[in-house]
Structures are given as structure tokens and as C-alpha cells.
Design an enzyme around this catalytic site. Sequence first.
Site, PDB file in Angstrom:
ATOM      1  CB  CYS A 254      -0.898   0.429   1.585  1.00  0.00           C
ATOM      2  SG  CYS A 254      -2.530  -0.845   1.111  1.00  0.00           S
TER       3      CYS A 254
HETATM    4  N1  LIG Z   1      -1.649  -3.380   2.255  1.00  0.00           N
HETATM    5  C1  LIG Z   1      -2.150  -2.989   2.773  1.00  0.00           C
HETATM    6  O1  LIG Z   1      -1.235  -1.609   3.584  1.00  0.00           O
HETATM    7  C2  LIG Z   1      -3.747  -2.870   3.440  1.00  0.00           C
HETATM    8  C3  LIG Z   1      -4.757  -1.905   4.203  1.00  0.00           C
HETATM    9  C4  LIG Z   1      -5.525  -2.018   4.670  1.00  0.00           C
HETATM   10  N2  LIG Z   1      -5.176  -3.450   5.697  1.00  0.00           N
HETATM   11  C5  LIG Z   1      -6.904  -2.731   3.593  1.00  0.00           C
HETATM   12  O2  LIG Z   1      -6.013  -3.659   3.385  1.00  0.00           O
HETATM   13  O3  LIG Z   1      -6.835  -1.442   3.288  1.00  0.00           O
END
Ligand SMILES: NC(=O)CC[C@H](N)C(=O)O
Length: 302
Positions: free
Chosen positions: A2
Site C-alpha cells: 500500500c
Molecule cells: N496493504 C495495505 O497496507 C492494506 C491496508 C489495509 N489493511 C487494507 O486492506 O485496506
Amino acid sequence: MCGIVGLHLRNPELHPRLGELLGQMLGEMQDRGADSAGIAIYGDPTWSPAGHGCVSLLETGVEAAELDAATAAVGAELGSEVTAQLVDDTLVLAAADVDAETLLTAVTSVYPEALVAGFGADLTVLKGVGAPRDLVQSWGLPSASGWQGVGHTRMATESAVTSSGAHPFAVGPEQCLVHNGSFSNHATIRRELRAEGVSFDSENDTEVGARFVAHQLAQGKDVETALKEVCTTFDGFYTLLVSNHDSFAVVRDAIACKPAVIAETDDWVAMASEYRALANLPGVENARIWEPEPEVVYAWTR
Ligand SMILES: NC(=O)CC[C@H](N)C(=O)O
């Protein structure tokens, strides 16, 4: 992964370049999260004109040819004039001399099934599924201006790839939160917040973090205190960027395995998951640049 990006502009001469700079930053983070993306822009004169209450709405089903009907319906409910524009899939509504929560009440009674992407005096939130660089163009982000922007590129870990799972989560007035990581106890905290009357739009772990912060702020706590509460309440991994009507704040978990870099000059404060997102900012060669320490809240106010 992300990707997170954020830009808080101190120098008003840079305000016309907010969208261009944020769009470049977000594009650099595309390979950290190509599922979906979102942005929050504070102070764009077209999307959120000064002195207006603003609401950003997804999943309304409103087409471009139906905008007049949409403004008429919300205007009738509100009892005053409303403007509306479609920015890609997001219906962006504004009303002069009306606070955003009053406009939100009117909007949600006309569109009870719609997803509220964000609301506030100064705030527009746009989200979508697809490649972040394509979304930047569909939103017309390079022409946006303003004093602060936040963006996120998502690689889903905790809920489906939908607009409701895309970040930012902007669940309180003028607030916005983006997250890289995953909260491992979000189901427990969701139950506790539900018991206190908080409702949710998605199964996403980050939404729980955003609702928790909004709940703390609504109780009168400041952003730093709210983020310290996040550190004592949430388990798992997180780099968070939280913005508000006058603030911009970063915090990481105790292990701090999710990357983050902050850069600061007299003209701006910027934050990103990786330095390459900051590399083209004007004056970055003279910036103070550092990696945020675990469980330290870094906050700037306007
Ligand atoms: N890859 C991430 O950091 C995902 C952020 C969060 N857990 C989501 O699924 O939106």
C-alpha cells in the site's frame, strides 16, 4: 504493501500546484498498490469553494445528465441552493453558508444507499477501483489546487477491492486517514465501537482505525492524543497519515516495519511510504528528511 502520500503546503504560492504535485507523488506509489486509490484535497476552489459545506458521495447511480435533478432533490431537502458535479464516479456536492453536517443530513436522506466518501467545509474525497495513475487523470487531479492533500494506493489485505474498501477513510468532519499495514484486533475494536453506537460502511480494518480516531476527536481530544490512543489500543502493523481541517499527522506502530519518510522545508511538509514519491518536490534538495520513529506522533498545524 500500500502506498501513502501527503503534502501540507505552507507557502500559498504553491497552492495552485497541489494537485500536480500530489498526482506525481501518488503515481510513484502505484506499484505499492494497484488495486484502487483515493485522495483527499483540502481547499480546491472548484470542488470545495470557500464558505461552502461539502460532501463527496460514491455509489449514487447519478449520471452526468441527471445532475440538475440531483441538485434539485438535495436543494429541496436542504431548503437552500446546492451545486453538484461528477468527478469520475464521485458526486461532489456543495452549498454556500451551510455547514457540511447539515448538508450531509440532506444528502443522505435523498441518497440513503450511497457511500459517504468524505465531508467538511474544505474537503473533497475521491476514490476509485483501478490503476492509481489512470484515476489521477480521470479525477483531473493535476488541475486541482489547495493547501493540503493526502493520497493512497491500495493492495487489499483485509476487505474486498471496492470503493468502500479504498482509502482515505474520511469519517469525521474534515478528517481523513490513510493506512499502510493491517490491524490484527480490528474485529474486537469494531465490536466495542458498535456498542458505543458507531456504525461502519465496510469490513475494512482501516475503517475501524478511522472511526476510532473520529470517536476520540468527537470527545474533544486533540489529534496527538487520539493517535497515542491508537498506539495503546490497536495491535498489528501500521503507518498512518491523519489529516484534519488544520492538521497533518503521522504515526507508526512499535515495530515500524511499514516504511515511511517525512520531509520538511519552510514551504511544505510531505510524507510518503518511500522517498521516490518525494524526489520531485520543489526544494527537496534542501529539505530536512527523516524516518519517523516507532510510536512517536509527528503533527503539524496550520
Ligand atoms: N496493504 C495495505 O497496507 C492494506 C491496508 C489495509 N489493511 C487494507 O486492506 O485496506
